[in-house]
Design a protein around this motif. Structure first.
Motif, PDB file in Angstrom:
ATOM      1  N   SER A  14      83.055  19.604  38.222  1.00 17.14           N
ATOM      2  CA  SER A  14      82.001  19.202  39.170  1.00 17.14           C
ATOM      3  C   SER A  14      82.351  17.912  39.908  1.00 17.14           C
ATOM      4  O   SER A  14      81.608  16.935  39.845  1.00 17.14           O
ATOM      5  CB  SER A  14      80.678  19.023  38.429  1.00 17.14           C
ATOM      6  N   PRO A  15      83.449  17.883  40.647  1.00 18.69           N
ATOM      7  CA  PRO A  15      83.833  16.624  41.296  1.00 18.69           C
ATOM      8  C   PRO A  15      82.857  16.159  42.375  1.00 18.69           C
ATOM      9  O   PRO A  15      82.799  14.969  42.672  1.00 18.69           O
ATOM     10  CB  PRO A  15      85.203  16.936  41.896  1.00 18.69           C
ATOM     11  N   THR A  16      82.064  17.059  42.928  1.00 19.60           N
ATOM     12  CA  THR A  16      81.121  16.656  43.974  1.00 19.60           C
ATOM     13  C   THR A  16      80.007  15.766  43.427  1.00 19.60           C
ATOM     14  O   THR A  16      79.314  15.109  44.195  1.00 19.60           O
ATOM     15  CB  THR A  16      80.497  17.883  44.661  1.00 19.60           C
ATOM     16  N   LEU A  17      79.843  15.725  42.106  1.00 18.90           N
ATOM     17  CA  LEU A  17      78.802  14.891  41.513  1.00 18.90           C
ATOM     18  C   LEU A  17      79.142  13.408  41.566  1.00 18.90           C
ATOM     19  O   LEU A  17      78.317  12.578  41.193  1.00 18.90           O
ATOM     20  CB  LEU A  17      78.541  15.315  40.067  1.00 18.90           C
ATOM     21  N   LEU A  18      80.334  13.047  42.035  1.00 17.71           N
ATOM     22  CA  LEU A  18      80.715  11.640  42.134  1.00 17.71           C
ATOM     23  C   LEU A  18      79.970  10.906  43.233  1.00 17.71           C
ATOM     24  O   LEU A  18      79.837   9.696  43.190  1.00 17.71           O
ATOM     25  CB  LEU A  18      82.220  11.507  42.372  1.00 17.71           C
ATOM     26  N   SER A  19      79.495  11.602  44.239  1.00 17.68           N
ATOM     27  CA  SER A  19      78.795  10.968  45.354  1.00 17.68           C
ATOM     28  C   SER A  19      77.420  10.496  44.909  1.00 17.68           C
ATOM     29  O   SER A  19      76.710  11.201  44.207  1.00 17.68           O
ATOM     30  CB  SER A  19      78.641  11.955  46.516  1.00 17.68           C
ATOM     31  N   VAL A  20      77.050   9.282  45.336  1.00 17.95           N
ATOM     32  CA  VAL A  20      75.767   8.693  44.975  1.00 17.95           C
ATOM     33  C   VAL A  20      75.026   8.330  46.252  1.00 17.95           C
ATOM     34  O   VAL A  20      75.583   7.656  47.120  1.00 17.95           O
ATOM     35  CB  VAL A  20      75.971   7.421  44.119  1.00 17.95           C
ATOM     36  N   GLY A  21      73.789   8.763  46.367  1.00 15.82           N
ATOM     37  CA  GLY A  21      72.987   8.387  47.519  1.00 15.82           C
ATOM     38  C   GLY A  21      73.443   9.065  48.796  1.00 15.82           C
ATOM     39  O   GLY A  21      74.147  10.065  48.780  1.00 15.82           O
ATOM     40  N   SER A  22      73.050   8.475  49.907  1.00 15.27           N
ATOM     41  CA  SER A  22      73.364   9.030  51.221  1.00 15.27           C
ATOM     42  C   SER A  22      74.461   8.217  51.893  1.00 15.27           C
ATOM     43  O   SER A  22      74.498   6.998  51.766  1.00 15.27           O
ATOM     44  CB  SER A  22      72.124   9.001  52.114  1.00 15.27           C
ATOM     45  N   PRO A  23      75.348   8.889  52.625  1.00 17.85           N
ATOM     46  CA  PRO A  23      76.384   8.151  53.350  1.00 17.85           C
ATOM     47  C   PRO A  23      75.773   7.335  54.485  1.00 17.85           C
ATOM     48  O   PRO A  23      74.678   7.627  54.961  1.00 17.85           O
ATOM     49  CB  PRO A  23      77.295   9.246  53.900  1.00 17.85           C
ATOM     50  N   VAL A  24      76.506   6.299  54.893  1.00 16.85           N
ATOM     51  CA  VAL A  24      76.073   5.408  55.964  1.00 16.85           C
ATOM     52  C   VAL A  24      77.224   5.292  56.962  1.00 16.85           C
ATOM     53  O   VAL A  24      78.384   5.235  56.571  1.00 16.85           O
ATOM     54  CB  VAL A  24      75.732   4.011  55.408  1.00 16.85           C
ATOM     55  N   SER A  25      76.889   5.259  58.249  1.00 23.00           N
ATOM     56  CA  SER A  25      77.934   5.039  59.247  1.00 23.00           C
ATOM     57  C   SER A  25      77.472   4.020  60.279  1.00 23.00           C
ATOM     58  O   SER A  25      76.286   3.841  60.506  1.00 23.00           O
ATOM     59  CB  SER A  25      78.324   6.350  59.938  1.00 23.00           C
ATOM     60  N   THR A  26      78.465   3.334  60.849  1.00 21.50           N
ATOM     61  CA  THR A  26      78.232   2.435  61.964  1.00 21.50           C
ATOM     62  C   THR A  26      78.965   3.041  63.157  1.00 21.50           C
ATOM     63  O   THR A  26      79.400   4.189  63.100  1.00 21.50           O
ATOM     64  CB  THR A  26      78.762   1.020  61.663  1.00 21.50           C
ATOM     65  N   ASN A  27      79.169   2.272  64.186  1.00 19.70           N
ATOM     66  CA  ASN A  27      79.868   2.785  65.361  1.00 19.70           C
ATOM     67  C   ASN A  27      81.271   3.290  65.043  1.00 19.70           C
ATOM     68  O   ASN A  27      81.727   4.278  65.606  1.00 19.70           O
ATOM     69  CB  ASN A  27      79.952   1.714  66.444  1.00 19.70           C
ATOM     70  N   PHE A  28      81.973   2.595  64.117  1.00 15.26           N
ATOM     71  CA  PHE A  28      83.374   2.912  63.854  1.00 15.26           C
ATOM     72  C   PHE A  28      83.714   3.119  62.384  1.00 15.26           C
ATOM     73  O   PHE A  28      84.855   3.441  62.059  1.00 15.26           O
ATOM     74  CB  PHE A  28      84.282   1.805  64.404  1.00 15.26           C
TER      75      PHE A  28
END
Length: 93
Positions: A39-53
């Motif tokens: 289950s490697p996808t379980l490593l992600s925590v929370g929601s991703p964040v992006s800025t302009n770059f």
């Protein structure tokens, strides 16, 4: 043992070169390069964040001795798509 939380950030500024071009969407994935983790996808925590770059995501957990590939694909307002990948080896502290 406490679990380490790592902020993974990819900087796409060297790829985004059109005037006014910005990141509009991100897509993250985690898979095993070496070792076994069902289950490697379980490593992600929370929601991703992006800025302009840049694009960032919190990563936590994993199995000791397993090497993971963490990838981010971004789309821009200029209909460009870019991908960056980093590897991460999990070790016991």
């Amino acid at each position: 043992f406490p679990v380490t939380i790592l902020l993974v950030t990819f900087d796409f500024s060297g790829l985004i070169i059109e005037p006014g071009e910005l990141i509009t969407t991100t897509s993250w994935s985690v898979h095993v390069i070496d070792g076994t983790d069902a289950s490697p996808t379980l490593l992600s925590v929370g929601s991703p964040v992006s800025t302009n770059f840049t694009a960032s995501h919190m990563i936590s957990g994993g199995i000791s001795g397993v090497t993971y590939a963490i990838s981010c694909v971004v789309d821009t307002n200029e209909q460009q798509r870019f991908k960056m990948t980093a590897s991460m080896l999990v070790e016991d502290q």
